[in-house]
Design an enzyme around this catalytic site. Structure first.
Site, short mmCIF file in Angstrom:
data_model
loop_
_atom_site.label_atom_id
_atom_site.label_comp_id
_atom_site.label_asym_id
_atom_site.label_seq_id
_atom_site.Cartn_x
_atom_site.Cartn_y
_atom_site.Cartn_z
N HIS A 56 4.32 5.12 3.14
CA HIS A 56 3.54 4.05 3.76
C HIS A 56 4.52 2.97 4.23
O HIS A 56 4.67 1.92 3.60
CB HIS A 56 2.54 3.46 2.76
CG HIS A 56 1.46 4.40 2.36
ND1 HIS A 56 0.23 4.44 2.98
CD2 HIS A 56 1.43 5.38 1.41
CE1 HIS A 56 -0.52 5.38 2.42
NE2 HIS A 56 0.19 5.96 1.47
N LYS A 110 3.34 -0.74 4.67
CA LYS A 110 3.09 -1.57 3.49
C LYS A 110 4.37 -1.95 2.75
O LYS A 110 4.36 -2.84 1.89
CB LYS A 110 2.19 -0.83 2.50
CG LYS A 110 0.76 -0.56 2.94
CD LYS A 110 -0.01 0.09 1.80
CE LYS A 110 -1.46 0.37 2.18
NZ LYS A 110 -1.56 1.50 3.13
N GLU A 123 -7.88 10.15 -5.47
CA GLU A 123 -6.87 9.37 -6.20
C GLU A 123 -7.58 8.56 -7.29
O GLU A 123 -7.71 7.34 -7.22
CB GLU A 123 -6.12 8.46 -5.23
CG GLU A 123 -4.85 7.87 -5.82
CD GLU A 123 -4.04 7.08 -4.81
OE1 GLU A 123 -2.98 6.55 -5.20
OE2 GLU A 123 -4.45 6.98 -3.63
N ASN A 149 4.25 4.97 -1.90
CA ASN A 149 4.47 3.55 -1.64
C ASN A 149 5.79 3.06 -2.22
O ASN A 149 6.30 3.61 -3.20
CB ASN A 149 3.32 2.73 -2.22
CG ASN A 149 1.98 3.13 -1.64
OD1 ASN A 149 1.48 4.21 -1.91
ND2 ASN A 149 1.41 2.26 -0.83
#
Length: 438
Positions: free
Chosen positions: A82, A85, A234, A332
């Site tokens: 990601h 982010k 998730e 992430n």
């Protein structure tokens, strides 16, 4: 003192003699493996190409030779990240460390800060880190909401152009499955996918929008010849199983394009019969599964005052045994969903080995960060072979046990036959962005 094998930059013809490599990562006939799944090879580099890759021999070629014990690995492929982010944790802390806390923190930061310059600067920082660590290909998910869709895709497109030849980039849109039924949203997403790639996807969750949303995405991807990439399940709720719906929809539509599904955490908690039925559907549908062990251990089963009771990862061993391609990736980095990480796939592999028990032998699982993600992303065969680009890593470890045991081992990243400058970018490069100076 342990030092990395590092050929001088001016050398355009050289050999690595008697170096170890996981047998599943090379195309060498008659390679003999040890108990870890490693084989010993000689590798010849001429200019930017692997000219020779063969079982280790005793001859001494007429060229520079490096004969220190070492481990040879292809360049990494990070199939689920990601970049939009990344590195916002200092200004968007998730103080609870929970999934719900992340879902609250990210939109606030996105609305306040995600301009073209902000997203671009953080992407370039992340890519500089990944490149230095030895990654050559990445797929990133991009949050798609209103004007942010175009902002983030255009930043991605500029980054893809700037890093071409160093880190090959792909993008997949990220939005809740119910937005697949919104015509205005889908026109915007479809335009960006057509302009910047060929991958479509969404976050799936139970509800009335799930099946019509999946049907629309599968029809669109089938008509356009696009790939599909989903976030699914998730959660630690064993009553959530959208993975089975994705697989059944793929079979119903006779979809023959690549499908990658990430997370699938709840699969580990299903009753045995439901897990077996779901895995069978996934195998029949030709789906690949990417697990994100670092992020999912961080988020899943986190409740105040209680130690987690499970590891948060999907049923990787059962999936692999059923013939489903399984891989792991970074997910992430330094954001509300995972407060740590650096897009270092060696770290992901080391910790993934411990979390998911990818060992005894190690070599059987080596493909999860090299060859399997390359195949899932539609990249060329990632196995090292004569005639392929001289892009690989060399680590001063005589075994995978030594490699896994010492995270601080130096590594030499070879790209185009030359050792790159693997200096990591300093975090002060992010200080120019609002809220990121300590």
């Amino acid at each position: 003192m342990i030092e990395a094998i590092r050929p001088p930059r001016h050398l355009r013809h050289w050999w690595l003699k008697d170096i170890r490599v996981p047998a599943c990562l090379i195309a060498v006939p008659d390679a003999v493996s040890d108990a870890e799944g490693l084989t010993r090879v000689d590798l010849e580099v001429v200019d930017d190409t692997i000219a020779t890759l063969r079982p280790a021999s005793w001859d001494r070629p007429e060229a520079a030779i490096f004969h220190e014990p070492g481990l040879l690995l292809p360049a990494f492929v990070d199939a689920h990240t990601h970049l939009d982010k990344g590195h916002i944790a200092p200004r968007a802390p998730n103080l609870s460390g929970t999934f719900a806390g992340a879902l609250e923190a990210v939109p606030r930061d996105r609305e306040a800060h995600w301009t073209a310059s902000d997203v671009s600067a953080r992407m370039h920082f992340a890519l500089a880190s990944a490149y230095a660590h030895g990654t050559h290909a990445i797929r990133t998910h991009l949050d798609c909401k209103d004007q942010q869709t175009r902002i983030s895709y255009e930043a991605f497109g500029a980054a893809r152009d700037a890093w071409r030849g160093k880190v090959e980039l792909q993008a997949s849109p990220l939005f809740p499955i119910d937005l697949a039924l919104d015509d205005v949203h889908m026109r915007s997403v479809g335009e960006m996918v057509s302009t910047f790639g060929d991958c479509l996807g969404a976050v799936t969750f139970p509800g009335p929008a799930l099946q019509p949303g999946l049907d629309r995405l599968f029809r669109l991807a089938g008509d356009k010849g696009w790939r599909l990439d989903f976030h699914a399940d998730e959660t630690d709720d064993p009553g959530v199983n959208t993975l089975a719906a994705i697989a059944q929809t793929a079979l119903d539509h006779r979809f023959d394009g690549p499908i990658l599904v990430g997370h699938c955490c709840s699969l580990s908690l299903f009753p045995d019969e439901e897990r077996k039925r779901t895995i069978d559907l996934v195998a029949r549908a030709g789906i690949s599964i990417v697990s994100l062990p670092l992020c999912n251990m961080y988020l899943q089963d986190r409740y105040p005052g209680r130690t987690p009771h499970w590891r948060g990862i999907t049923a990787l061993h059962e999936l692999k045994a059923a013939g489903v391609p399984v891989l792991i990736a970074s997910d992430n980095t330094r954001d509300p969903f995972y407060a740590y990480g650096d897009l270092d796939m060696a770290e992901v592999w080391r910790l993934g080995t411990r979390i998911a028990q990818f060992d005894h032998p190690f070599g059987v699982w080596a493909g999860t960060v090299f060859t399997t993600p390359a195949e899932a992303l539609g990249l060329p065969d990632a196995r090292l072979r004569a005639g392929s680009p001289a892009d690989f890593l060399v680590v001063p470890a005589r075994s995978l046990s030594e490699f896994m045991a010492r995270p601080a081992l130096p590594r030499t990243v070879i790209r185009g036959g030359v050792a790159i400058d693997a200096t990591l970018p300093g975090y002060e490069r992010l200080d120019q962005l609002e809220g990121l100076r300590p």
